[in-house]
Design a protein around this motif. Structure first.
Motif, mmCIF file in Angstrom:
data_model
loop_
_atom_site.group_PDB
_atom_site.id
_atom_site.type_symbol
_atom_site.label_atom_id
_atom_site.label_comp_id
_atom_site.label_asym_id
_atom_site.label_seq_id
_atom_site.Cartn_x
_atom_site.Cartn_y
_atom_site.Cartn_z
ATOM 1 N N PRO A 266 -0.269 24.898 -18.931
ATOM 2 C CA PRO A 266 -1.554 25.386 -18.238
ATOM 3 C C PRO A 266 -2.188 23.388 -18.167
ATOM 4 O O PRO A 266 -2.753 23.859 -17.128
ATOM 5 C CB PRO A 266 -2.367 25.555 -19.563
ATOM 6 N N LEU A 267 -2.099 22.784 -19.240
ATOM 7 C CA LEU A 267 -2.676 21.276 -18.670
ATOM 8 C C LEU A 267 -1.310 20.148 -18.109
ATOM 9 O O LEU A 267 -2.503 19.701 -17.771
ATOM 10 C CB LEU A 267 -3.509 20.728 -19.923
ATOM 11 N N ASP A 268 -0.472 21.247 -17.586
ATOM 12 C CA ASP A 268 0.560 20.024 -17.285
ATOM 13 C C ASP A 268 0.474 20.079 -16.052
ATOM 14 O O ASP A 268 0.886 20.892 -14.708
ATOM 15 C CB ASP A 268 1.676 20.347 -17.929
ATOM 16 N N SER A 269 -0.714 19.326 -14.785
ATOM 17 C CA SER A 269 -1.068 19.536 -13.368
ATOM 18 C C SER A 269 -0.289 18.323 -12.639
ATOM 19 O O SER A 269 0.062 17.044 -13.284
ATOM 20 C CB SER A 269 -2.442 19.542 -13.686
ATOM 21 N N VAL A 270 0.264 19.011 -11.372
ATOM 22 C CA VAL A 270 0.436 18.182 -10.471
ATOM 23 C C VAL A 270 -0.691 18.804 -8.915
ATOM 24 O O VAL A 270 -0.651 19.592 -8.567
ATOM 25 C CB VAL A 270 1.991 18.315 -9.870
ATOM 26 N N THR A 271 -1.110 17.776 -8.230
ATOM 27 C CA THR A 271 -1.573 17.768 -6.727
ATOM 28 C C THR A 271 -1.519 17.538 -5.622
ATOM 29 O O THR A 271 0.472 16.980 -6.022
ATOM 30 C CB THR A 271 -3.091 17.240 -7.028
ATOM 31 N N GLU A 272 -1.378 18.369 -4.708
ATOM 32 C CA GLU A 272 -0.607 17.462 -3.225
ATOM 33 C C GLU A 272 -1.052 16.515 -3.230
ATOM 34 O O GLU A 272 -0.107 15.385 -2.178
ATOM 35 C CB GLU A 272 -1.560 18.657 -2.143
ATOM 36 N N VAL A 273 -1.979 15.759 -3.891
ATOM 37 C CA VAL A 273 -1.835 14.126 -3.373
ATOM 38 C C VAL A 273 -1.037 13.639 -4.415
ATOM 39 O O VAL A 273 -0.843 12.451 -4.080
ATOM 40 C CB VAL A 273 -2.917 13.672 -4.097
ATOM 41 N N ASP A 274 -0.893 13.665 -5.837
ATOM 42 C CA ASP A 274 0.452 12.931 -6.206
ATOM 43 C C ASP A 274 1.753 13.509 -5.030
ATOM 44 O O ASP A 274 1.858 12.072 -5.471
ATOM 45 C CB ASP A 274 0.978 14.750 -7.491
ATOM 46 N N ARG A 275 2.011 14.201 -4.723
ATOM 47 C CA ARG A 275 3.266 14.378 -3.969
ATOM 48 C C ARG A 275 3.012 13.658 -2.660
ATOM 49 O O ARG A 275 3.957 13.191 -2.365
ATOM 50 C CB ARG A 275 3.516 15.891 -3.627
ATOM 51 N N ALA A 276 2.260 13.531 -2.706
ATOM 52 C CA ALA A 276 1.616 12.812 -1.034
ATOM 53 C C ALA A 276 1.863 11.579 -0.955
ATOM 54 O O ALA A 276 2.506 10.698 -0.446
ATOM 55 C CB ALA A 276 0.393 13.718 -0.006
ATOM 56 N N VAL A 277 1.234 10.530 -2.452
ATOM 57 C CA VAL A 277 0.767 9.080 -2.787
ATOM 58 C C VAL A 277 2.660 8.719 -2.868
ATOM 59 O O VAL A 277 2.809 7.725 -2.886
ATOM 60 C CB VAL A 277 -0.173 9.085 -3.997
ATOM 61 N N GLN A 278 3.746 9.849 -3.160
ATOM 62 C CA GLN A 278 4.887 9.140 -4.142
ATOM 63 C C GLN A 278 5.813 9.340 -2.911
ATOM 64 O O GLN A 278 6.303 8.399 -2.537
ATOM 65 C CB GLN A 278 4.919 10.550 -5.258
ATOM 66 N N ARG A 279 5.287 10.868 -1.759
ATOM 67 C CA ARG A 279 5.884 10.605 -0.357
ATOM 68 C C ARG A 279 6.031 8.848 0.287
ATOM 69 O O ARG A 279 6.689 8.547 0.909
ATOM 70 C CB ARG A 279 5.881 11.378 0.610
ATOM 71 N N HIS A 280 4.934 8.555 0.291
ATOM 72 C CA HIS A 280 4.082 6.828 1.205
ATOM 73 C C HIS A 280 5.113 6.500 0.313
ATOM 74 O O HIS A 280 5.239 5.317 1.273
ATOM 75 C CB HIS A 280 2.876 7.108 0.714
ATOM 76 N N VAL A 281 4.747 6.201 -0.771
ATOM 77 C CA VAL A 281 5.704 5.022 -1.507
ATOM 78 C C VAL A 281 6.865 4.869 -1.315
ATOM 79 O O VAL A 281 7.858 4.240 -0.530
ATOM 80 C CB VAL A 281 5.268 5.037 -2.858
ATOM 81 N N ALA A 282 7.665 5.819 -1.030
ATOM 82 C CA ALA A 282 8.892 6.346 -1.540
ATOM 83 C C ALA A 282 9.026 6.155 0.384
ATOM 84 O O ALA A 282 10.745 5.523 0.568
ATOM 85 C CB ALA A 282 9.920 7.853 -1.755
ATOM 86 N N ASP A 283 8.425 6.411 1.213
ATOM 87 C CA ASP A 283 9.034 6.163 2.674
ATOM 88 C C ASP A 283 8.421 4.700 3.069
ATOM 89 O O ASP A 283 9.740 3.730 4.065
ATOM 90 C CB ASP A 283 8.376 7.477 3.400
ATOM 91 N N ARG A 284 8.051 3.622 2.666
ATOM 92 C CA ARG A 284 8.020 2.219 2.406
ATOM 93 C C ARG A 284 9.068 2.194 1.848
ATOM 94 O O ARG A 284 9.761 0.834 2.282
ATOM 95 C CB ARG A 284 6.421 2.147 2.227
ATOM 96 N N VAL A 285 8.992 1.950 1.133
ATOM 97 C CA VAL A 285 10.761 1.491 0.403
ATOM 98 C C VAL A 285 12.114 1.694 0.876
ATOM 99 O O VAL A 285 12.081 0.770 1.943
ATOM 100 C CB VAL A 285 10.334 2.020 -1.759
ATOM 101 N N ALA A 286 12.051 3.258 1.242
ATOM 102 C CA ALA A 286 12.851 3.256 2.400
ATOM 103 C C ALA A 286 12.908 2.480 3.616
ATOM 104 O O ALA A 286 14.396 2.434 4.024
ATOM 105 C CB ALA A 286 12.944 4.978 2.141
ATOM 106 N N ASP A 287 12.517 2.616 4.283
ATOM 107 C CA ASP A 287 12.239 1.741 5.453
ATOM 108 C C ASP A 287 12.452 0.083 5.666
ATOM 109 O O ASP A 287 12.944 -0.124 6.205
ATOM 110 C CB ASP A 287 10.743 1.869 6.198
ATOM 111 N N ALA A 288 11.791 -0.185 4.400
ATOM 112 C CA ALA A 288 11.852 -1.677 3.717
ATOM 113 C C ALA A 288 13.150 -2.331 3.439
ATOM 114 O O ALA A 288 14.106 -2.744 3.464
ATOM 115 C CB ALA A 288 10.532 -2.078 3.066
ATOM 116 N N PHE A 289 13.606 -1.288 1.967
ATOM 117 C CA PHE A 289 14.537 -1.755 1.568
ATOM 118 C C PHE A 289 15.726 0.113 0.803
ATOM 119 O O PHE A 289 15.622 0.656 -0.317
ATOM 120 C CB PHE A 289 14.407 -1.855 0.760
ATOM 121 N N PRO A 290 16.772 0.396 1.934
ATOM 122 C CA PRO A 290 16.877 1.450 1.876
ATOM 123 C C PRO A 290 17.877 1.898 0.838
ATOM 124 O O PRO A 290 18.488 2.851 0.065
ATOM 125 C CB PRO A 290 17.529 1.650 3.173
#
Length: 271
Positions: A47-71
């Motif tokens: 019940p206290l192990d939370s995840v939000t839509e923001v967690d996922r969105a931020v990780q996607r942003h970092v993943a996309d930036r890294v993949a674009d530069a260093f696939p």
């Protein structure tokens, strides 16, 4: 074989060095935009192990930036779609989009966006941004900084003056460990803090805001790698509870300013 982090700390990172700072800043800013707004919250293993839509969105942003530069680089992170273990060879990015999600959801400012750059298993750069606090902790192989100024661990040497943060999750095993550590702190050390973000805790040890941090359990790379590197670059010491140098495979964690580390090992080593 895992390379000693200190052997790689001062190398140039090609374009990865500037990207590290950029993605941590961008991720933190994206999380801050939704801070204290209404966000969708889900729970994972409890019940206290939370995840939000923001967690996922931020990780996607970092993943996309890294993949674009260093696939060819790996991305290791807490949320869906990322690897969970750091590869032994090549470059990897270890990401915790919001470390301290429960704090974030509650409107508490103690949370971080954490990104570590790893080469051949060794951390070679780390950024922990705490945008709601206006703080940024950075290490690129030539010491640690806090908000663009150099920082070092505290100079306290008397355990009776130490402020310690127990770093634990929410499982029953973690709660048992937390109870044991709390007893040691209450009986033998100065004071206890629970910041609620492992990466922020380690950053605070690096900057001398806390004197030590301890955990009796194994912790994942997104909760540890950036902060451990910051502490070591700031002059601190990081071992397991037996006093052996901490690695990602260690089953416990003891972080301190190094002034009384052997005494801390003696205090916590029996847990």
């Amino acid at each position: 074989m895992v390379v000693d982090e200190e052997e790689s700390g001062g190398d140039e990172f090609d374009g990865r060095r500037s990207l590290l700072a950029e993605v941590a800043r961008e991720g933190g800013e994206r999380a801050l935009e939704s801070f204290r707004e209404v966000v969708t919250v889900e729970t994972k293993e409890g019940p206290l192990d939370s995840v939000t839509e923001v967690d996922r969105a931020v990780q996607r942003h970092v993943a996309d930036r890294v993949a674009d530069a260093f696939p060819d680089d790996a991305l290791v992170g807490e949320e869906d779609g990322a690897e969970k273990e750091i590869p032994e060879t090549g470059y990897a990015w270890v990401v915790d989009p919001i470390d301290g999600t429960n704090n974030y959801v509650a409107g508490n400012r103690n949370w971080t966006t954490s990104v570590a750059l790893v080469r051949d298993g060794a951390v070679v750069g780390a950024v922990n941004r705490a945008p709601a606090l206006g703080e940024s902790y950075v290490a690129l192989g030539n010491g640690s900084t806090r908000s663009d100024g150099p920082c070092t661990t505290s100079d306290r040497a008397d355990l009776a003056t130490f402020t310690v943060d127990p770093v634990f999750g929410l499982s029953p095993a973690h709660r048992t460990g937390l109870a044991a550590v709390t007893g040691v702190v209450a009986n033998r050390l100065g004071d206890l803090r629970r910041v609620g973000s492992g990466q922020l805790t380690l950053s605070m040890v690096a900057a001398g805001e806390l004197d030590a941090a301890v955990s009796t359990v194994s912790l994942p790379p997104w909760d540890t790698r950036a902060g451990v590197y910051l502490v070591r670059e700031a002059g601190g010491v990081v071992t397991d509870l037996a006093g052996e140098r901490w690695t990602g495979a260690s089953e416990s964690l003891l972080v301190s300013n190094g002034r009384a580390h052997d005494e801390l090992v003696e205090a916590f080593g029996g847990l």
